[in-house]
Design an enzyme around this catalytic site. Structure first.
Site, PDB file in Angstrom:
ATOM      1  N   TYR A  73      -4.006   1.805  16.083  1.00  0.00           N
ATOM      2  CA  TYR A  73      -2.781   1.967  16.864  1.00  0.00           C
ATOM      3  C   TYR A  73      -3.008   1.806  18.367  1.00  0.00           C
ATOM      4  O   TYR A  73      -2.198   1.208  19.051  1.00  0.00           O
ATOM      5  CB  TYR A  73      -2.118   3.319  16.569  1.00  0.00           C
ATOM      6  CG  TYR A  73      -1.498   3.314  15.182  1.00  0.00           C
ATOM      7  CD1 TYR A  73      -0.265   2.730  14.969  1.00  0.00           C
ATOM      8  CD2 TYR A  73      -2.182   3.835  14.086  1.00  0.00           C
ATOM      9  CE1 TYR A  73       0.302   2.673  13.703  1.00  0.00           C
ATOM     10  CE2 TYR A  73      -1.631   3.787  12.811  1.00  0.00           C
ATOM     11  CZ  TYR A  73      -0.389   3.203  12.625  1.00  0.00           C
ATOM     12  OH  TYR A  73       0.155   3.135  11.376  1.00  0.00           O
ATOM     13  N   HIS A  93      -3.053  10.840   0.972  1.00  0.00           N
ATOM     14  CA  HIS A  93      -2.457  10.615   2.291  1.00  0.00           C
ATOM     15  C   HIS A  93      -1.804  11.929   2.715  1.00  0.00           C
ATOM     16  O   HIS A  93      -0.603  12.014   2.936  1.00  0.00           O
ATOM     17  CB  HIS A  93      -1.460   9.450   2.239  1.00  0.00           C
ATOM     18  CG  HIS A  93      -1.163   8.815   3.571  1.00  0.00           C
ATOM     19  ND1 HIS A  93      -1.262   7.452   3.794  1.00  0.00           N
ATOM     20  CD2 HIS A  93      -0.757   9.350   4.742  1.00  0.00           C
ATOM     21  CE1 HIS A  93      -0.916   7.180   5.056  1.00  0.00           C
ATOM     22  NE2 HIS A  93      -0.598   8.313   5.650  1.00  0.00           N
ATOM     23  N   ARG A 118       0.854  -1.186   0.000  1.00  0.00           N
ATOM     24  CA  ARG A 118       0.000   0.000   0.000  1.00  0.00           C
ATOM     25  C   ARG A 118       0.894   1.242   0.000  1.00  0.00           C
ATOM     26  O   ARG A 118       1.731   1.402   0.887  1.00  0.00           O
ATOM     27  CB  ARG A 118      -0.893  -0.018   1.242  1.00  0.00           C
ATOM     28  CG  ARG A 118      -1.688   1.251   1.436  1.00  0.00           C
ATOM     29  CD  ARG A 118      -2.604   1.182   2.666  1.00  0.00           C
ATOM     30  NE  ARG A 118      -3.298   2.459   2.787  1.00  0.00           N
ATOM     31  CZ  ARG A 118      -3.213   3.266   3.843  1.00  0.00           C
ATOM     32  NH1 ARG A 118      -2.525   2.918   4.907  1.00  0.00           N
ATOM     33  NH2 ARG A 118      -3.835   4.427   3.849  1.00  0.00           N
ATOM     34  N   GLU A 177      -3.285  -0.293   8.309  1.00  0.00           N
ATOM     35  CA  GLU A 177      -2.093   0.096   9.060  1.00  0.00           C
ATOM     36  C   GLU A 177      -2.185  -0.435  10.473  1.00  0.00           C
ATOM     37  O   GLU A 177      -3.229  -0.330  11.120  1.00  0.00           O
ATOM     38  CB  GLU A 177      -1.959   1.628   9.195  1.00  0.00           C
ATOM     39  CG  GLU A 177      -1.498   2.342   7.968  1.00  0.00           C
ATOM     40  CD  GLU A 177      -1.404   3.862   8.182  1.00  0.00           C
ATOM     41  OE1 GLU A 177      -1.150   4.309   9.321  1.00  0.00           O
ATOM     42  OE2 GLU A 177      -1.599   4.580   7.194  1.00  0.00           O
ATOM     43  N   GLU A 192      -7.404   8.210   6.628  1.00  0.00           N
ATOM     44  CA  GLU A 192      -7.687   8.848   7.916  1.00  0.00           C
ATOM     45  C   GLU A 192      -8.246  10.266   7.813  1.00  0.00           C
ATOM     46  O   GLU A 192      -7.581  11.237   8.190  1.00  0.00           O
ATOM     47  CB  GLU A 192      -6.419   8.856   8.778  1.00  0.00           C
ATOM     48  CG  GLU A 192      -5.814   7.481   8.970  1.00  0.00           C
ATOM     49  CD  GLU A 192      -4.665   7.465   9.982  1.00  0.00           C
ATOM     50  OE1 GLU A 192      -4.192   8.549  10.365  1.00  0.00           O
ATOM     51  OE2 GLU A 192      -4.252   6.372  10.397  1.00  0.00           O
ATOM     52  N   ASN A 222      -7.150   1.615  10.230  1.00  0.00           N
ATOM     53  CA  ASN A 222      -5.833   1.770  10.837  1.00  0.00           C
ATOM     54  C   ASN A 222      -6.023   1.746  12.345  1.00  0.00           C
ATOM     55  O   ASN A 222      -6.838   2.496  12.876  1.00  0.00           O
ATOM     56  CB  ASN A 222      -5.189   3.106  10.446  1.00  0.00           C
ATOM     57  CG  ASN A 222      -4.872   3.174   8.956  1.00  0.00           C
ATOM     58  OD1 ASN A 222      -4.984   2.176   8.247  1.00  0.00           O
ATOM     59  ND2 ASN A 222      -4.480   4.346   8.500  1.00  0.00           N
TER      60      ASN A 222
HETATM   61  C1  FCB Z   1      -1.104   7.064  10.845  1.00  0.00           C
HETATM   62  C2  FCB Z   1      -0.721   7.586   9.483  1.00  0.00           C
HETATM   63  C3  FCB Z   1       0.609   7.103   8.993  1.00  0.00           C
HETATM   64  C4  FCB Z   1       1.625   7.038  10.098  1.00  0.00           C
HETATM   65  C5  FCB Z   1       1.074   6.306  11.296  1.00  0.00           C
HETATM   66  C6  FCB Z   1       2.052   6.159  12.430  1.00  0.00           C
HETATM   67  O1  FCB Z   1      -1.984   7.961  11.447  1.00  0.00           O
HETATM   68  O2  FCB Z   1      -1.688   7.216   8.536  1.00  0.00           O
HETATM   69  O3  FCB Z   1       1.010   7.927   7.941  1.00  0.00           O
HETATM   70  O4  FCB Z   1       2.052   8.302  10.415  1.00  0.00           O
HETATM   71  O5  FCB Z   1      -0.070   6.945  11.762  1.00  0.00           O
END
Ligand code: FCB
Length: 457
Positions: free
Chosen positions: A301, A121, A77, A361, A166, A299
């Site tokens: 985290y 992006h 990607r 992600e 995002e 995504n």
């Molecule tokens: C996300 C982004 C990516 C990267 C990660 C850590 O929010 O999409 O570009 O910065 O965080």
């Protein structure tokens, strides 16, 4: 040792984005993006760096494709830089910029790697920001034209399209919290931006399908499972609001609901919207935004634990983000919480029913550097990924239609407002020499892909 097997067609991948890796900021007609402007404004990026050179991927893309191949990664990607393709934002196409992506796609296909192209992006042409950027509706129209150009050029070879990465970051974080380009602190503009981003997505979906027959089109959201810090009514309300601000504001309209009514009411009460409501929404917009997609990209985290109240560090949002202190953290200061991935996947599946989901992600920042033997022993990243793969697998066992998983990131890169201080790569980048060194996590990942399975001690 337990072995957790994934379905045969599961797409194991890695992700990057244009501004974070390409460099070559002024080459072949590329114009200034909002990230060039922002990163060169003193005080905006923690270490004062920018993406002028980054990983020099623009010149080294063939080596990077070979790197992907050597790691056994068959799904990649990446994003296209709008200022390379249409430097003036709208209008004239810059063939030299477009050709770069043609060469990249060809190199990927030749290496047996499927391209997943993100159209936006975050590197908006600065000329469009000068007119107000996403806060203004014409930017949405310009995005549709830009999408048509890219899909027409690559659509015979690219069969996976992601309109936006995002939109929460591209609107709230950028126009309200001010931490990303263009660095504004204007809630009304952020709400307008969120709508124009979503609208541009919805309008682009049929255009991309027409230009790239047989392709799959989706959008990527960053989502965070949100919990109250205590059973108190105030904390519950803080969690409701944050969930609305971060998750539902984007999920609801994409899946055919209006913008969440509780949030519109909150915004009117706070004076962020006029008493008439969300006047940027014109007749037909919500239908357009809810265009049926082939997949949703998520995504993930970290999770969010909310406590009510106002603290000085959280001036922008009236509610406080409070993260469980006993937990482990990455170098970003983000809590490690693998089960949150299962939670958010399950919730999205049950409440919104996307046809298919990709984790577009997931990954972790750890600064672990090469040792004297040149090896990068990033055990923490390896464990992070392993635990998140397992959490994703659990979600699949309970019915979530997860089709693939993209590690963020293929290599260390320019981490936005944190500059080069944060290293998310499974491949180490020596920024002085541009040497790439696969970290232990990358070598382990190669094994996961080869076995299509994760071994858990
Ligand atoms: C996300 C982004 C990516 C990267 C990660 C850590 O929010 O999409 O570009 O910065 O965080």
């Amino acid at each position: 040792m337990t072995i957790i097997r994934f379905p045969n067609e599961f797409a194991w991948g890695a992700a990057t984005s244009s501004y974070q890796i390409e460099g070559a900021a002024t080459e072949d007609g590329r114009s200034e993006s909002i990230w060039d402007r922002f990163s060169k404004t003193p005080g905006k990026v923690e270490d004062g760096t920018n993406g002028d050179v980054a990983c020099d991927h623009y010149h080294r893309f063939r080596d990077d494709v070979a790197l992907l191949k050597s790691l056994g990664i068959k799904h990649y990607r990446f994003s296209v830089a709008w200022p390379r393709v249409i430097p003036t934002g709208r209008g004239k196409v810059n063939q030299a910029g477009l050709d770069f992506y043609g060469r990249l796609v060809d190199a990927l296909l030749e290496a047996g790697i499927e391209p997943y192209v993100t159209l936006y992006h975050w590197d908006l042409p600065q000329v469009l920001q000068d007119e107000g950027g996403w806060a203004r509706r014409p930017t949405a129209e310009a995005f549709v034209d830009y999408s048509r150009v890219v899909a027409r050029a690559l659509g015979d070879r690219v069969k996976k399209w992601i309109t936006h990465n995002e939109p929460w970051c591209a609107s709230m974080l950028s126009y309200w919290e001010g931490r990303h380009a263009p660095g504004l602190k204007d809630y009304r503009a952020a709400l307008a931006a969120s709508h124009h981003l979503l609208l541009s997505h919805g309008l682009a979906v049929p255009v991309i399908r027409a230009e790239s027959p047989g392709s799959e089109v989706g959008i990527t959201l960053n989502l965070t499972p949100t919990e109250p810090a205590s059973p108190s009514a105030a904390d519950h309300d803080a969690a409701r609001h944050f969930d609305g601000y971060f998750n539902r504001w984007f999920l609801d309209p994409l899946f055919g609901h209006h913008y969440p009514a509780d949030m519109v009411a909150d915004h009117i009460a706070a004076g962020h919207l006029p008493p008439e409501g969300f006047t940027e929404v014109k007749p037909g917009d919500l239908e357009a935004i809810a265009a049926k997609c082939d997949f949703l990209g998520i995504n993930y985290y970290n999770r969010t634990v909310m406590r009510s109240g106002k603290v000085p560090e959280a001036q922008n949002e009236p509610r406080t983000v409070f993260l469980a202190p006993e937990k482990e953290w990455t170098d970003m200061g983000w809590e490690v919480h693998a089960n949150g991935l299962r939670d958010i996947l399950t919730r999205v599946h049950l409440e919104y029913r996307p046809r298919k989901i990709y984790v577009t992600e997931n990954g972790a920042s750890y600064a672990t550097a090469p040792g004297p033997d040149g090896r990068v022993k990033d055990e923490k990243r390896l464990a992070f990924l392993r635990d998140h793969f397992v959490a994703a697998h659990r979600a699949m066992e309970s019915g979530v239609p997860l089709a693939g998983y993209f590690v963020w990131s293929l290599m260390d890169n320019f981490e936005w407002d944190r500059g080069y201080s944060q290293r998310f790569g499974i491949v180490w980048v020596d920024y002085k020499t541009q040497q790439r060194i696969p970290k232990d996590s990358a070598l382990w990942y190669r094994g996961v892909i080869a076995e299509n399975a994760v071994s858990v001690p």
